[in-house]
Design an enzyme around this catalytic site. Structure first.
Site, short mmCIF file in Angstrom:
data_model
loop_
_atom_site.label_atom_id
_atom_site.label_comp_id
_atom_site.label_asym_id
_atom_site.label_seq_id
_atom_site.Cartn_x
_atom_site.Cartn_y
_atom_site.Cartn_z
N GLY A 17 0.81 -1.22 0.00
CA GLY A 17 0.00 0.00 0.00
C GLY A 17 0.84 1.26 0.00
N TYR B 183 -7.86 5.78 2.36
CA TYR B 183 -7.15 6.24 1.16
C TYR B 183 -6.85 7.74 1.22
CZ TYR B 183 -8.16 1.70 -0.89
OH TYR B 183 -8.21 0.34 -1.13
N ARG C 207 1.28 -5.92 -5.08
CA ARG C 207 1.30 -6.80 -3.91
C ARG C 207 1.78 -8.22 -4.24
NH1 ARG C 207 -0.88 -4.41 0.51
NH2 ARG C 207 -2.22 -2.60 0.20
N MET D 135 -7.49 3.82 9.48
CA MET D 135 -6.63 2.71 9.09
C MET D 135 -5.91 2.12 10.31
SD MET D 135 -6.16 1.80 5.83
CE MET D 135 -6.03 2.34 4.12
N GLY D 136 -5.57 0.86 10.18
CA GLY D 136 -4.84 0.16 11.24
C GLY D 136 -5.42 -1.22 11.47
N ARG E 229 -3.10 8.07 2.34
CA ARG E 229 -1.99 7.24 1.86
C ARG E 229 -1.10 7.95 0.84
NH1 ARG E 229 -3.51 1.14 0.68
NH2 ARG E 229 -4.11 2.02 -1.33
N TYR F 245 -25.13 15.30 16.39
CA TYR F 245 -24.73 14.01 15.85
C TYR F 245 -23.59 13.39 16.66
CZ TYR F 245 -27.25 15.38 11.61
OH TYR F 245 -28.21 15.78 10.73
N LYS G 7 8.30 1.06 5.39
CA LYS G 7 7.15 1.86 4.96
C LYS G 7 5.87 1.26 5.51
CE LYS G 7 4.48 0.34 2.46
NZ LYS G 7 3.68 -0.48 1.54
N THR G 8 5.03 2.04 6.12
CA THR G 8 3.62 1.71 6.36
C THR G 8 2.99 2.82 7.19
OG1 THR G 8 2.01 0.25 7.45
CG2 THR G 8 4.22 0.21 8.34
N ILE G 9 1.86 3.32 6.73
CA ILE G 9 1.19 4.37 7.50
C ILE G 9 0.63 3.81 8.81
CG2 ILE G 9 0.61 5.72 5.45
CD1 ILE G 9 -2.34 4.80 5.88
N ASP G 10 0.45 2.49 8.89
CA ASP G 10 -0.14 1.89 10.09
C ASP G 10 0.76 2.03 11.32
OD1 ASP G 10 -2.25 1.20 8.55
OD2 ASP G 10 -1.98 -0.97 8.68
N GLU H 26 -9.41 0.32 12.48
CA GLU H 26 -9.92 -0.57 11.43
C GLU H 26 -9.95 -2.04 11.85
OE1 GLU H 26 -8.43 -1.65 6.86
OE2 GLU H 26 -7.10 -0.65 8.27
N ASP I 29 6.08 -4.75 6.64
CA ASP I 29 6.69 -5.92 7.26
C ASP I 29 6.71 -7.13 6.33
OD1 ASP I 29 3.90 -5.80 7.61
OD2 ASP I 29 3.95 -7.20 9.27
N ASP I 30 5.61 -7.37 5.60
CA ASP I 30 5.58 -8.52 4.69
C ASP I 30 6.54 -8.32 3.52
OD1 ASP I 30 3.66 -10.53 5.67
OD2 ASP I 30 2.25 -8.88 5.60
#
Length: 547
Positions: free
Chosen positions: A77, A420, A141, A246-247, A423, A239, A198-201, A307, A171-172
């Site tokens: 991603g 999105y 991917r 994300m996560g 990202r 409201y 790299k990862t925004i998570d 998420e 990580d993957d």
């Protein structure tokens, strides 16, 4: 390419580098390393890349003018700053030797296998400096796992006289980089492989990696949006906003956004798991906050939901694990059944405990848990509308409480999912600098003969010229985990630590935020202005480093 005024101005920004990378560089090696767990298994799987030392770059008297061509891959991603890793690679390569060349493989690891590439010249690179997205070469991917893929990739590596491959991923993807490095080392092919975190998570971090790139920009982007919603919420006052962020595997984004925006409620998946909470208990707790605010005349509020929450509810987590194994083993006979037959099939093949959990889930959630898995064999939790599920259950519970005289308010919910939106944002100064330094570090690892390493930059809450650059063996971060029904070597994910400074800071004030309207409105990312505004790291990083 048409450019906005911001892009043109942003393209002129020169990212800052750590002192050690500003001139000639040499390597200082530390002690031998070992994996975080399963040392014997990891050592056996990676005999050629296990036990190597952590390295740090220090200034040198003599410039290494090594002649090297490099290939680069964007994997997984998108995350803000990926282009700056590539521009850092390019500039550092050219600094070593103007004849060095950089090749980008198109649409991820598949580009290496399919020999789909383009040379990244100065003209290409200059179009993408300090921009968001991965559109310079695209991402994909495809998992690099098979010998056939490695050998096919080697053909184009030889043809282009490439000495090293840089894989920019999470990580993957970095696990795959380690597997590729080990294979090429075992065959003495002379091809180095380097990873970048790299990862925004935010779940790719450890004692050596302080933060993954993109996390800073993404959380600042989401926090701007959440702050805008909070201001609207506080203006209309009618409201409850349920905001999923994300996560999938960790709640770092949710926690950082909560620290920045001070919502009424932020759920942390790791805490839910630790306390063994059920879905009903989570809803009861939420309704308690809603009812208390209603009693004070405040029929509005904000709730941040990670998420991956649903997977961390222990009973549902156990169900998902068995479902993953079941679908990995019997997916072929299952996938062509209609919905009713799929449900019957699952109920018939699950253990009694997990079948009972499955039976109690709302139909929509049960269906979504039964869908095709992602490329890693996991439930696609981003498709599960957890924010809608929680608000629906709150609505039902509050209606019951109203009848019992426990609730006197009015409940109306709105739903948001921020994924999105963050990202491909234009990277913050922090991510622009951090990524550029990672790219430069990757080149120096290559120039110094390293393979199976991840580029790292530390001391990141200090000014950029005080950052410490180097590399860490990828095997140091690995352990064995079950994937697609089999035990595999993978980089251990970093979860939110409940005894860590960021969570403790949040836990100390959340009860006050729940009752009071304590919203903070962070506003948009700032690129020009006072350094305390523009170069500020995330609150998570500042708390972790006690800054």
């Amino acid at each position: 390419m048409e450019k906005s005024a911001l892009q043109i101005a942003r393209g002129a920004y020169q990212p800052k580098l750590p002192k050690a990378l500003q001139g000639a560089v040499k390597v200082k090696e530390g002690a031998p390393t070992q994996s975080v767990d399963n040392q014997n298994e990891i050592k056996e799987l990676f005999p050629n890349t296990y036990g190597m030392p952590v390295v740090e770059f220090v200034p040198s008297e003599e410039l290494n003018k090594k002649r090297i061509n490099v290939g680069v891959i964007l994997s997984g991603g998108q995350a803000p700053g990926g282009h700056n890793v590539i521009t850092g690679l390019f500039d550092q390569l050219k600094k070593l030797n103007p004849e060095n060349r950089l090749f980008g493989f198109i649409l991820g690891p598949g580009g290496l296998v399919d020999h789909n590439y383009k040379e990244l010249t100065k003209e290409v690179i200059d179009e993408y400096r300090n921009t968001g997205g991965f559109d310079m070469i695209g991402s994909g991917r495809t998992k690099l796992e098979e010998v056939e893929q490695f050998e096919k990739g080697l053909e184009i590596i030889r043809e282009l006289d490439i000495k090293a491959i840089v894989i920019i991923g999470g990580d993957d993807s970095n696990t795959n980089a380690c597997v590729l490095a080990e294979y090429y080392a075992s065959k003495n092919y002379g091809v180095q492989v380097i990873g970048c975190p790299k990862t925004i998570d935010g779940d790719l971090k450890n004692t050596q990696i302080e933060t993954s790139f993109g996390f800073d920009t993404a959380t600042k982007t989401y926090s701007e949006l959440i702050g805008n919603i909070e201001r609207d919420c506080n203006s209309a006052r009618k409201y409850w906003h349920f905001i999923k962020v994300m996560g999938r595997s960790a709640s770092h984004i949710a926690l950082e956004c909560a620290l920045q925006c001070q919502p009424n409620v932020c759920l942390i998946s790791e805490e839910v798991e630790s306390k063994d909470l059920t879905l009903n208990q989570i809803v009861e707790n939420l309704c308690g906050v809603i009812a208390k605010r209603a009693a004070d005349g405040n029929n509005f509020g904000t709730v941040i939901v990670p998420e991956g929450l649903i997977e961390f509810i222990p009973a549902i987590g156990r169900l998902i694990q068995e479902l993953n194994d079941l679908l990995a083993a019997h997916g072929a006979e299952y996938k062509d059944l209609d919905k009713a037959a799929q449900r019957e099939y699952i109920m018939a093949h699950l253990s009694a405990e997990n079948a009972a959990t499955f039976a109690t889930l709302p139909e929509g959630v049960a269906t979504q848990l039964s869908l095709d898995r992602d490329p890693h064999g996991n439930v696609q939790v981003s498709l599960i509308e957890t924010e809608k599920l929680l608000s629906d259950m709150c609505e039902a519970k509050l209606a019951q409480w109203k009848e019992e005289g426990k609730y006197i308010g009015h409940f109306a919910a709105l739903h948001h999912f921020f994924g999105y939106e963050g990202r491909c944002a234009t990277p913050s100064n922090f991510d622009a600098d951090y990524c550029y330094a990672l790219g430069a570090s990757a080149v120096q690892l290559i120039a110094n003969g390293k393979t199976g390493y991840m580029a790292i930059v530390k001391n990141t809450t200090a000014p950029a010229d005080e950052w410490i650059a180097g590399g860490v063996p990828i095997t140091m971060m690995m352990n064995m985990e079950r994937r697609n029904g089999k035990m595999k070597p993978v980089i251990r994910k970093a979860l939110v630590e409940l005894d860590g400074a960021p969570f403790k800071a949040f836990a100390a004030v959340r009860d006050e935020w729940a009752v009071n309207t304590s919203y903070v409105y962070p506003g948009p990312i700032q690129y020009w202005g006072p350094t305390e505004v523009c170069d500020k790291p995330t609150m998570t990083l500042a708390l972790e480093q006690n800054r």
